[in-house]
Scaffold this motif. Structure first.
Motif, mmCIF file in Angstrom:
data_model
loop_
_atom_site.group_PDB
_atom_site.id
_atom_site.type_symbol
_atom_site.label_atom_id
_atom_site.label_comp_id
_atom_site.label_asym_id
_atom_site.label_seq_id
_atom_site.Cartn_x
_atom_site.Cartn_y
_atom_site.Cartn_z
ATOM 1 N N GLY A 153 0.815 -1.208 0.000
ATOM 2 C CA GLY A 153 0.000 0.000 0.000
ATOM 3 C C GLY A 153 0.855 1.267 0.000
ATOM 4 O O GLY A 153 0.566 2.239 -0.700
ATOM 5 N N MET A 154 1.937 1.239 0.774
ATOM 6 C CA MET A 154 2.819 2.406 0.829
ATOM 7 C C MET A 154 3.505 2.636 -0.509
ATOM 8 O O MET A 154 3.642 3.774 -0.959
ATOM 9 C CB MET A 154 3.883 2.192 1.898
ATOM 10 C CG MET A 154 3.371 2.334 3.306
ATOM 11 S SD MET A 154 4.754 2.145 4.435
ATOM 12 C CE MET A 154 3.886 2.056 5.970
ATOM 13 N N LYS A 155 3.931 1.559 -1.132
ATOM 14 C CA LYS A 155 4.595 1.708 -2.427
ATOM 15 C C LYS A 155 3.632 2.302 -3.442
ATOM 16 O O LYS A 155 4.004 3.143 -4.262
ATOM 17 C CB LYS A 155 5.093 0.351 -2.930
ATOM 18 C CG LYS A 155 6.344 -0.138 -2.239
ATOM 19 C CD LYS A 155 6.841 -1.430 -2.866
ATOM 20 C CE LYS A 155 8.009 -1.985 -2.073
ATOM 21 N NZ LYS A 155 8.259 -3.397 -2.343
ATOM 22 N N ASP A 181 -4.937 -4.162 0.401
ATOM 23 C CA ASP A 181 -5.988 -4.544 1.343
ATOM 24 C C ASP A 181 -7.069 -3.457 1.364
ATOM 25 O O ASP A 181 -6.827 -2.333 0.915
ATOM 26 C CB ASP A 181 -5.383 -4.750 2.735
ATOM 27 C CG ASP A 181 -4.703 -3.516 3.260
ATOM 28 O OD1 ASP A 181 -3.477 -3.411 3.110
ATOM 29 O OD2 ASP A 181 -5.418 -2.626 3.784
ATOM 30 N N PRO A 182 -8.250 -3.784 1.854
ATOM 31 C CA PRO A 182 -9.384 -2.847 1.770
ATOM 32 C C PRO A 182 -9.104 -1.468 2.353
ATOM 33 O O PRO A 182 -9.504 -0.442 1.795
ATOM 34 C CB PRO A 182 -10.491 -3.554 2.563
ATOM 35 C CG PRO A 182 -10.159 -4.994 2.465
ATOM 36 C CD PRO A 182 -8.671 -5.077 2.407
ATOM 37 N N ARG A 185 -7.053 0.479 -0.059
ATOM 38 C CA ARG A 185 -7.838 0.848 -1.232
ATOM 39 C C ARG A 185 -8.689 2.064 -0.946
ATOM 40 O O ARG A 185 -8.756 2.987 -1.755
ATOM 41 C CB ARG A 185 -8.749 -0.308 -1.652
ATOM 42 C CG ARG A 185 -7.998 -1.549 -2.075
ATOM 43 C CD ARG A 185 -8.946 -2.623 -2.522
ATOM 44 N NE ARG A 185 -9.447 -2.329 -3.848
ATOM 45 C CZ ARG A 185 -10.657 -2.680 -4.275
ATOM 46 N NH1 ARG A 185 -11.498 -3.306 -3.475
ATOM 47 N NH2 ARG A 185 -11.030 -2.396 -5.501
ATOM 48 N N HIS A 186 -9.313 2.083 0.200
ATOM 49 C CA HIS A 186 -10.198 3.211 0.500
ATOM 50 C C HIS A 186 -9.418 4.495 0.679
ATOM 51 O O HIS A 186 -9.865 5.581 0.282
ATOM 52 C CB HIS A 186 -11.047 2.899 1.733
ATOM 53 C CG HIS A 186 -12.172 1.958 1.429
ATOM 54 N ND1 HIS A 186 -13.360 2.392 0.896
ATOM 55 C CD2 HIS A 186 -12.272 0.613 1.528
ATOM 56 C CE1 HIS A 186 -14.163 1.346 0.701
ATOM 57 N NE2 HIS A 186 -13.521 0.258 1.072
ATOM 58 N N LEU A 187 -8.245 4.388 1.253
ATOM 59 C CA LEU A 187 -7.408 5.570 1.402
ATOM 60 C C LEU A 187 -7.042 6.123 0.031
ATOM 61 O O LEU A 187 -7.096 7.327 -0.214
ATOM 62 C CB LEU A 187 -6.136 5.205 2.183
ATOM 63 C CG LEU A 187 -5.149 6.340 2.416
ATOM 64 C CD1 LEU A 187 -5.802 7.478 3.174
ATOM 65 C CD2 LEU A 187 -3.935 5.832 3.195
ATOM 66 N N LEU A 188 -6.702 5.236 -0.861
ATOM 67 C CA LEU A 188 -6.330 5.645 -2.209
ATOM 68 C C LEU A 188 -7.500 6.280 -2.934
ATOM 69 O O LEU A 188 -7.351 7.318 -3.586
ATOM 70 C CB LEU A 188 -5.863 4.416 -2.986
ATOM 71 C CG LEU A 188 -4.516 4.582 -3.672
ATOM 72 C CD1 LEU A 188 -3.433 4.715 -2.646
ATOM 73 C CD2 LEU A 188 -4.250 3.420 -4.588
#
Lengths: 321, 270, 259
Positions: A153-155, A181-182, A185-188
């Motif tokens: 997620g960080m990458k 992970d969910p 995804r929502h943060l993105l």
């Protein structure tokens, strides 16, 4: 976190579209990856290419981004031809590729700063923007770390942050949340939505229907190198599916014997490997009717139609194979 | 209808790359900020060879025929040749191992091509970095030569640009060759070419040791061109053949650059 | 014991895929050095400096030195990348550890395999030496175990070191500042008597020097001239091998347990 920029409005093109494609084709030897597709992307909208793996989405994106030569057809970005005006187009483009192409020999912060330098920004400006973007991507504490040990997620967040260093007004994202992970995804999605609010045009590919529904104003459905449908998520669902879907799950041996018993229950019936889908505007009514007919499913689920159902209707297959 | 498959980045035939190539050099500087020891250590290898074979073994050899036929001390014979081979080796290492790693595994160049940079910029920039590295080693080695009493001729100053030319030639050809490789096993082929050149191009002993036919063959090989060029400069006996050497190396360098740029187009802009 | 042979078997099968590149470092490279320096440069050395070599031609002087040096370089190579690969990248050693094999088996099995590789390499090069006409004594055959002993005196400590590393970055330092200077200054290319007198005792610290002197003595049949010196060489090398093999078992075990 506020980003301090508002992209310039596009003004120098003849047509209203930011991206214009007619008969766009990509062939690799005898294999046709993209088969004469037509689409237009208006400035400021979030446009999606929805389709399973191998549909031709990535090849299309690479042509728009100017890293893959067009085999046939027309493609203009801001009215310019990527073949002759590549550097100009890419100067205002942001690209988030399918696989992270982060520089593992540099730290998190250096990845941002150096990428900015490729666009001709001064070192001071690169530093300033890097700080902002690190904050936007919530990576400030990790800025001096190596890239390798970061989570997926960080990458991804770093890759997106990097794609914004030149303050692009057009952002190309190829499968932005695949493998996350969910929560990630929502943060993105949240970050992308904020960019859209600032007027950045988003073009993304995905095989996740929830992503397409959440983010896109308009989308095209691609399958086997062709575009099979076009419209907003709502329009597509209305056009190609019913309001609701009733899912019935039977034991495997029972499922095969159902053939006569489902007729007339719903507008349309789809039999999948593990369940039966009954399409109608009132899912509850269908469930009740099925029960009255004596059908005894193991589970019953009534839900709204999604783009997955649209895809199933158009191609007879599911989005995720 | 547009014509099929024009080369993606149409560049007027006269220009090749742009000032943006410097960004690649900048990138390498950032990377080696953490790994500077690797760069420094490269300086020592030719120095060790000079001390052991040049001075150690040199005591047993005495003097050998040099450019122009005069006998010169073995140290003076071998030092410029070691300089030439270290220019070659330094450039080859950067242009093959490191370049291959960036190309195939780190995918360093893929993201760069989504910016205004072109493949020509990348080729130029990477080569430029190889030259800078080579230049550092060369300068260090020249200082050592002078300190050890081998600075006999003012022509020695020209060995710096000449050594850079050698790095350019081998760096460009190295990158071109690497752009055709597919696995690490292919690197043996490079070593298979480089090591014999290092040993047999008049580095350690004069070509007089060879029968005529073999001598002619060796004189056509690239490292010999560099060795003879640098040795002539270091000894101070410079003739018209020096121009031929320069031309040879220049053609090698330009040819290599053109090939690698085309190959990068084919590999990365599919 | 059975565990050790299992590990060796595994490495042998792997070798079938990758032997091509080792042919270069362990055969072609020393052969080329022998030809260039022994024959090419040798002519000039014999022309002027023969006395310092005690009546030997340069080729005769160089060949056994190159044998020991080649074995050292091959050993260094075998003890770095395959070990770090087995513990970090392919992680095959971890896979072995998940079976009834013990860390001791993994460590000693790998060292035994390296010894086999060194036997192969030194046998081939010994044949080359004989073919070049540089062997002067039937004792040249003993050059093979001696070369292997020299090589293991490098393979074992480097293996112990490699097991502690997660990236190959430090290997560069070992090769640049360890292997290469040893290669050049341990009496391979010129007698250590040529060195300034204050540096000569330092040569005795080099395991390669011990190997070179021993091998030279055997290949040229001069071993009887300084028997005590030769014995010291053997003891030093054997001690290094024993101690570092134990160290290798320790570091490999630590890594396997840590995961």
């Amino acid at each position: 976190m506020r980003l301090r920029y508002h992209p310039r409005s596009m003004s120098e093109t003849s047509s209203a579209s930011l991206i214009h494609a007619r008969g766009l084709t990509k062939r690799f030897g005898s294999f046709t990856a993209v088969d004469a597709v037509d689409f237009d992307v208006a400035p400021g909208e979030a446009f999606g290419f929805l389709g399973p793996n191998g549909a031709g989405k990535t090849s299309t994106m690479r042509m728009i981004g100017g890293v893959s030569p067009i085999t046939d057809g027309t493609l203009t970005v801001r009215g310019l031809d990527p073949r002759t005006h590549g550097p100009e187009i890419r100067a205002r483009l942001g690209v988030v590729p399918q696989q992270d192409t982060l520089d593992t020999e540099l730290t998190v912060r250096e990845n941002l700063v150096l990428y900015g330098r490729y666009f001709g920004l001064s070192r001071a400006e690169c530093g300033r923007r890097a700080d902002e973007l690190l904050d936007f991507a919530q990576l400030t504490e990790r800025q001096n770390d190596e890239v390798e040990p970061l989570s997926g997620g960080m990458k991804r967040r770093l890759t997106i942050a990097r794609s914004l260093i030149n303050q692009p007004d057009l952002l190309l994202l190829d499968e932005p949340t695949t493998g996350l992970d969910p929560q990630a995804r929502h943060l993105l999605w949240d970050r992308l939505y904020r960019l859209k609010q600032r007027g950045v045009t988003l073009v993304l590919t995905t095989h996740y229907m929830d992503e397409a529904e959440q983010l896109c104003d308009r989308l095209v459905v691609m399958d086997k190198a062709k575009i099979v449908a076009e419209g907003s998520p709502r329009q597509l669902i209305d056009r190609y599916s019913t309001k609701e879907v009733t899912e019935l799950r039977f034991p495997p041996d029972v499922q095969d014997t159902l053939d006569g018993q489902l007729d007339g229950l719903a507008e349309r019936v789809e039999k999948l490997a593990d369940r039966v889908l009954l399409y109608a505007d009132d899912g509850e009514a269908v469930a009740v009717a099925a029960h009255e007919r004596g059908l005894k499913p193991e589970t019953v689920l009534v839900r709204r139609s999604t783009l997955e159902d649209v895809f199933l209707r158009l191609t007879g297959r599911s989005l995720i194979e | 209808m547009t014509p099929p498959s024009l080369p993606l980045r149409v560049v007027p035939p006269v220009s090749f790359g742009s000032r943006r190539a410097f960004r690649l050099i900048e990138r390498n500087l950032y990377v080696y900020r953490h790994g500077w020891l690797v760069i420094v250590s490269g300086f020592f290898e030719p120095l060790f060879y000079l001390l052991s074979i040049g001075f150690g073994l040199g005591r047993l050899v005495g003097s050998v025929p040099g450019p122009g036929g005069h006998e010169i001390p073995y140290q003076l014979f071998i030092a410029p040749a070691l300089l030439a081979s270290s220019s070659m080796n330094g450039a080859i290492t950067e242009a093959t191992l490191n370049f291959f790693f960036k190309l195939k595994y780190q995918k360093t160049f893929e993201s760069i091509l989504s910016t205004p940079l072109s493949t020509a910029d990348i080729a130029l920039g990477e080569l430029g970095w190889a030259l800078i590295r080579g230049g550092l080693y060369t300068t260090g080695f020249l200082v050592v030569m002078v300190v050890l009493g081998l600075g006999v001729s003012p022509w020695l100053l020209l060995t710096l640009p000449a050594a850079l030319l050698i790095s350019l030639a081998f760096g460009a050809v190295g990158m071109a060759a690497t752009s055709f490789m597919r696995t690490w096993q292919d690197f043996d082929l490079i070593q298979l070419v480089v090591l014999p050149m290092f040993l047999f191009s008049g580095t350690f002993y004069p070509l007089d040791a060879y029968p005529d036919a073999l001598r002619l063959l060796v004189q056509l090989t690239p490292l010999y061109q560099g060795v003879d060029l640098l040795r002539s400069l270091a000894v101070g006996i410079v003739g018209p053949t020096a121009i031929l050497h320069v031309a040879y190396l220049l053609v090698m360098g330009i040819g290599g650059l053109l090939v690698v740029s085309r190959r990068l187009d084919k590999l990365l802009l599919r | 014991m059975a565990g050790i042979t299992r590990v060796m078997e595994h490495r042998a099968v792997q070798y079938r895929r990758t032997f091509r590149s080792s042919v270069f470092t362990s055969f072609l490279s020393p052969l080329l050095f022998l030809t260039a320096m022994g024959l090419g440069l040798g002519g000039y050395v014999d022309r002027s400096g023969g006395a310092a070599l005690g009546g030997l031609t340069y080729l005769q002087f160089l060949a056994p030195g190159l044998l020991a040096a080649t074995v050292m370089q091959s050993a260094a190579f075998e003890a770095t990348f395959p070990i770090i690969g087995g513990l970090n990248w392919q992680r095959t050693f971890h896979a072995m550890y998940a079976t009834p094999l013990s860390p001791r088996d993994v460590a000693l099995g790998n060292l035994a395999w390296m010894a086999i590789r060194l036997v192969m390499i030194s046998t081939v090069f010994t044949i080359v030496i004989v073919a070049f006409g540089a062997a002067h004594s039937p004792l040249v055959v003993l050059g093979i175990p001696v070369a292997v002993l020299t090589g293991m005196a490098f393979a074992a400590p480097i293996t112990a070191f490699s097991a502690t590393q997660r990236t190959p970055n430090r290997f560069n330092v070992i090769f640049r500042f360890g292997i290469t200077p040893l290669f050049l200054f341990s009496g391979t290319f010129f007698p250590i008597e040529t060195l300034p007198s204050y540096l000569q005792p330092i040569a005795w610290l080099s395991p390669l020097w011990h190997g070179v002197d021993l091998t030279r003595g055997l290949v040229l049949g001069t071993i009887g001239q300084h028997p005590v010196q030769m014995l010291i060489h053997v003891i030093v090398l054997a001690a290094i091998v024993a101690l570092s093999a134990w160290a290798a078992v320790v570091t490999i075990e630590r890594r396997l347990v840590k995961g």
